[in-house]
Design an enzyme around this catalytic site. Structure first.
Site, PDB file in Angstrom:
ATOM      1  N   GLY A   3       0.831  -1.203   0.000  1.00 24.75           N
ATOM      2  CA  GLY A   3       0.000   0.000   0.000  1.00 24.75           C
ATOM      3  C   GLY A   3       0.867   1.254   0.000  1.00 24.75           C
ATOM      4  O   GLY A   3       0.555   2.244  -0.672  1.00 24.75           O
ATOM      5  N   THR A   4       1.967   1.220   0.728  1.00 25.04           N
ATOM      6  CA  THR A   4       2.870   2.364   0.776  1.00 25.04           C
ATOM      7  C   THR A   4       3.413   2.675  -0.615  1.00 25.04           C
ATOM      8  O   THR A   4       3.485   3.842  -1.017  1.00 25.04           O
ATOM      9  CB  THR A   4       4.043   2.073   1.745  1.00 25.04           C
ATOM     10  OG1 THR A   4       3.503   1.921   3.054  1.00 25.04           O
ATOM     11  CG2 THR A   4       5.063   3.194   1.751  1.00 25.04           C
ATOM     12  N   ASN A  14      -6.941   5.097   9.678  1.00 20.44           N
ATOM     13  CA  ASN A  14      -6.412   3.840  10.215  1.00 20.44           C
ATOM     14  C   ASN A  14      -6.328   3.802  11.733  1.00 20.44           C
ATOM     15  O   ASN A  14      -6.321   2.733  12.323  1.00 20.44           O
ATOM     16  CB  ASN A  14      -5.027   3.567   9.624  1.00 20.44           C
ATOM     17  CG  ASN A  14      -4.079   4.732   9.821  1.00 20.44           C
ATOM     18  OD1 ASN A  14      -4.374   5.856   9.406  1.00 20.44           O
ATOM     19  ND2 ASN A  14      -2.960   4.490  10.461  1.00 20.44           N
ATOM     20  N   GLN A  50      -7.734   0.777   4.570  1.00 19.90           N
ATOM     21  CA  GLN A  50      -8.496   0.250   5.716  1.00 19.90           C
ATOM     22  C   GLN A  50      -9.964  -0.002   5.375  1.00 19.90           C
ATOM     23  O   GLN A  50     -10.610  -0.814   6.034  1.00 19.90           O
ATOM     24  CB  GLN A  50      -8.411   1.217   6.910  1.00 19.90           C
ATOM     25  CG  GLN A  50      -7.046   1.284   7.559  1.00 19.90           C
ATOM     26  CD  GLN A  50      -6.645   0.003   8.296  1.00 19.90           C
ATOM     27  OE1 GLN A  50      -7.445  -0.917   8.497  1.00 19.90           O
ATOM     28  NE2 GLN A  50      -5.381  -0.073   8.688  1.00 19.90           N
ATOM     29  N   HIS A 102      -3.433  -7.551   2.378  1.00 17.43           N
ATOM     30  CA  HIS A 102      -3.351  -8.199   3.699  1.00 17.43           C
ATOM     31  C   HIS A 102      -4.312  -7.612   4.724  1.00 17.43           C
ATOM     32  O   HIS A 102      -4.466  -8.160   5.806  1.00 17.43           O
ATOM     33  CB  HIS A 102      -1.909  -8.183   4.223  1.00 17.43           C
ATOM     34  CG  HIS A 102      -1.426  -6.859   4.724  1.00 17.43           C
ATOM     35  ND1 HIS A 102      -1.293  -6.592   6.065  1.00 17.43           N
ATOM     36  CD2 HIS A 102      -1.048  -5.746   4.072  1.00 17.43           C
ATOM     37  CE1 HIS A 102      -0.831  -5.351   6.209  1.00 17.43           C
ATOM     38  NE2 HIS A 102      -0.672  -4.823   5.023  1.00 17.43           N
ATOM     39  N   CYS A 116       8.946   4.659  15.207  1.00 17.32           N
ATOM     40  CA  CYS A 116      10.009   4.986  14.258  1.00 17.32           C
ATOM     41  C   CYS A 116      10.853   3.746  14.006  1.00 17.32           C
ATOM     42  O   CYS A 116      10.619   2.690  14.578  1.00 17.32           O
ATOM     43  CB  CYS A 116      10.875   6.132  14.773  1.00 17.32           C
ATOM     44  SG  CYS A 116      12.086   5.626  15.993  1.00 17.32           S
TER      45      CYS A 116
END
Lengths: 393, 362
Positions: free
Chosen positions: A74-75, A159, A185, A207, A331
């Protein structure tokens, strides 16, 4: 179709177990040989199944098959849409991007990158305390800057808090400006129809709907020819290169079809569980509150603030008690970051680090919610005493 | 402390804390691994033996926890570390003293912030890979030197109160470092050969003076002898340490041609005073506030023991006493080049009696 541990899994928005039809499709495909781009019959036979999968995903998403561009994640799809639409607009002298204050990092960070490296000007539209986009502000921004706007990107369902955005209204306000929506989402969980919404681009991922990891798609209206991010064999409309992940794509299609078939029943079951979770947790911890709103939202996502607590401690104690949930993003070193989403709906930094996301899926039961309700008060108490010390230091 | 406990193992990503965690598991404790993120902007990779809290270190800690088979979390202590250690480091230098940040980190972070948080979350103790031994004497847990004199870290732990020591477990005190590495290898911990960390973790370049100059500015000031005669100039008094000989760049030699050393630093006038080696001699050390690692000594009673003034310094035979405010050591033999801001640690044989930050020397 099970979570493979004894843990109670309330983190389905992070990823959710694969559904049986997708597992069957994936394992069947793994036994086959063939590159879907090959011209011989072995390759063509895989390509046939892949194109059927594309058509079935297109049907589930309300778009044409040709609009579906498969990506690895998705990114990647978000990056491709955002950078591509920006560069396309910039060619015509449009260097403004309109977005919201509570996008996913996969949208927010490429926009920030364009701002820092490519001269983009970014307008962030605020959201209300209940987590809805401020359409008046959007209208004002479009009226003022419309001719210079490269594109608008607004998340379909957030999300972290689950609230659903009025994308149809956004598209209406946008007029001719291309609109992208991250629907990772929402796809397969609530109504999402690319063509009916009038979108130019949208992101979906396997996923999150019971498909495998490592496959997603950018839905991009035919004829919108954006620059690729990955250059190579040009497999997907010359917009995305890389050997087709045929097993992943075919399993994605199985999962998407399965999600569409069971959407209503799943929605009813999970909303009921969510409402039970909210009632029981708030009864156990009376000063806790739900962020956003539970009506116009994803069926399974609920974000709760436990004032005075510290979500690092909450997560640890719940994990030790056999319950998995989420604190939001971390992070690369694994350090929790204060949630920009919760800040966007008006929480203080302290309140954001006192919040947890529980996301429910098909595998959850009422008994599991009872188990959470039985431990949450003592977990919150312990975390509060740990956090108070931390704050006072 | 005995029996099965719930403990937090502080895991830096190095070999010592990994073996310590593994030994705690074997001792029957319920162990949770925690890596402390101490920098809000962590360096991505280690460079040699320098620095910690990099992304690579947190990864190494996670993998060690996986191999040992314990849960693993990262705790963000960056804010507390900055306030308790980094800011203290800067203000001590600004006041002309030479601080020891590792000591402050043990005092404010590992056995304060972490221990308090661990206890609030329902844990009994914190396990670390420090080389020190705790022994129970008359029902009180005491802090003692490790068996490996090269690695003994009782000095940097001497800031712990008796209470904090009772909540600390040091599984490595009875072992020499070489054996810890061998044990790590045998346990399949791939950090077995990772270099020890040295230097100051938040100064990854290793250039302490440059790091201080960046933050405190550099103001030219005089370097003078004990009579106030100017011998040269410097770029910021705080970058000097008492006893320092190199980097003075003096152009006026002494009559006998002997080397000169930094004798004192006067931050208010930005002056560095230099003199000969004899002038560095210290016979009496005064420190405050005292921290007792076990029972406090009787007021104004003179005891015999050993003083240590550097992390791996010699134990110096001394008489010591507590006057209600100060810990005072009268050394049998003088020590040379002692900086204020460092810790005075008093031992009774191998047992740590207590410590204080050196405020004056005579």
């Amino acid at each position: 179709m099970a979570v493979h541990s004894s843990q109670i899994y309330f983190d389905h928005a992070a990823t959710t177990p694969m559904v049986q039809p997708a597992i069957d499709a994936l394992t069947a495909q793994l036994l086959k040989t063939g590159n879907a781009s090959s011209l011989h019959s072995t390759g063509r036979s895989i390509r046939k199944e892949l194109e059927e999968a594309r058509e079935s995903i297109a049907k589930a998403a309300g778009c044409s098959a040709i609009d579906v561009i498969f990506t690895g994640t998705g990114t990647e799809a978000d990056n491709l849409a955002i950078k591509g639409l920006y560069w396309l607009g910039a060619k015509a002298g449009k260097n403004i991007i309109i977005t919201s204050t509570f996008e996913h990092h996969a949208v927010m960070d490429p926009i920030k990158w364009l701002q820092e490296h490519e001269g983009a000007t970014v307008i962030e539209i605020p959201v209300s305390k209940t987590g809805s986009l401020d359409l008046t502000a959007l209208q004002a921004a479009v009226t003022q800057h419309g001719a210079k706007v490269a594109f608008i990107s607004i998340i379909h369902a957030n999300n972290e808090i689950g609230t659903v955005q009025p994308i149809d209204q956004v598209v209406k306000i946008a007029g001719g400006i291309p609109v992208h929506s991250d629907a990772v989402q929402s796809f397969g969980k609530i109504d999402f129809n690319f063509n009916q919404l009038g979108l130019t681009a949208a992101t979906i991922s396997a996923h999150k709907v019971g498909g495998p990891l490592g496959v997603a798609a950018l839905i991009l209206k035919k004829g919108v020819n954006i620059e690729p991010v990955l250059h190579g064999g040009g497999q997907e409309r010359d917009i995305r290169s890389g050997t087709f992940n045929a097993p992943g794509i075919i399993a994605f299609a199985s999962a998407a079809s399965n999600a569409m078939i069971h959407m209503q029943a799943r929605d009813a079951k999970i909303r009921k569980l969510k409402s039970l979770l909210i009632t029981k947790v708030l009864a156990a911890v009376p000063d806790a509150w739900v962020n956003g709103q539970s009506e116009n939202s994803l069926p399974g996502v609920v974000n709760i603030t436990f004032p005075g607590s510290d979500n690092e401690g909450l997560l640890l104690l719940l994990d030790m008690a056999g319950i998995a949930c989420s604190t939001g993003s971390a992070c690369s070193a694994g350090v929790h970051r204060p949630s920009h989403v919760l800040m966007a709906i008006g929480l203080t930094e302290d309140e954001t680090t006192s919040s947890l996301r529980f996301s429910l899926g098909e595998s959850n039961t009422e008994e599991e919610i009872d188990k959470l309700a039985a431990v949450i008060a003592s977990v919150v108490e312990k975390s509060k005493s740990a956090a108070n010390k931390k704050v006072s230091k | 402390m005995s029996g099965k406990l719930k403990v937090i193992a502080a895991m830096s990503g190095g070999v010592d804390s990994a073996v310590a965690a593994a030994r705690a598991v074997e001792a029957g404790h319920e162990v949770i691994g925690v890596h402390l993120a101490l920098s809000s902007n962590p360096q991505k990779y280690r460079s040699g033996a320098r620095g910690c809290c990099t992304v690579e270190d947190s990864h190494d800690a996670r993998r060690a926890a996986d191999v040992i088979g314990i849960p693993f979390y990262i705790w963000d202590m960056a804010e507390q570390f900055h306030a308790g250690v980094v800011e203290n480091f800067l203000s001590e230098y600004q006041s002309g003293r030479t601080p020891n940040p590792c000591l402050r980190c043990n005092e404010k972070i590992k056995f304060e912030a972490v221990l308090v948080r661990a206890k609030a979350l329902g844990f009994d103790a914190v396990v670390t890979g420090h080389y020190a031994i705790t022994k129970e004497v008359n029902g009180v847990k005491t802090l003692n030197r490790a068996v490996d004199p090269e690695k003994d870290q009782s000095y940097v732990l001497a800031v712990l109160t008796a209470d904090q020591i009772s909540g600390a477990i040091f599984p490595l005190g009875d072992t020499v470092k070489d054996d810890v590495r061998k044990e790590a290898q045998a346990r399949g911990l791939f950090v077995a050969n990772k270099p020890d960390s040295h230097d100051i973790c938040f100064v990854p370049s290793g250039d302490n003076a440059g790091w201080l100059r960046e933050r405190l500015g550099s103001e030219v000031g005089p370097i003078v002898d004990q009579n106030g005669k100017e011998l040269g100039q410097h770029n910021g008094a705080y970058t000097f340490t008492i006893g320092q000989r190199r980097g003075l760049n003096l152009t006026v030699p002494t009559p006998k041609g002997e080397p000169r050393y930094v004798l004192s630093i006067e931050p208010k006038t930005n002056t560095v005073v230099v003199g000969t080696h004899e002038a560095l001699a210290v016979n009496k050390i005064v420190g405050q506030p005292p921290i007792w690692c076990g029972p406090a000594p009787e007021l104004n009673k003179v005891y015999k023991g050993f003083a240590q003034v550097r992390a791996h310094g010699e134990p110096l035979p001394t008489k010591y006493q507590f006057d209600g405010t100060h810990l005072i050591a009268d050394l049998d033999q003088p020590v040379f080049g002692l900086a204020t801001g460092q810790a005075l640690v008093i031992y009774e044989d191998d047992r740590v009696v207590g410590s204080a930050t050196i405020s004056e020397t005579f």
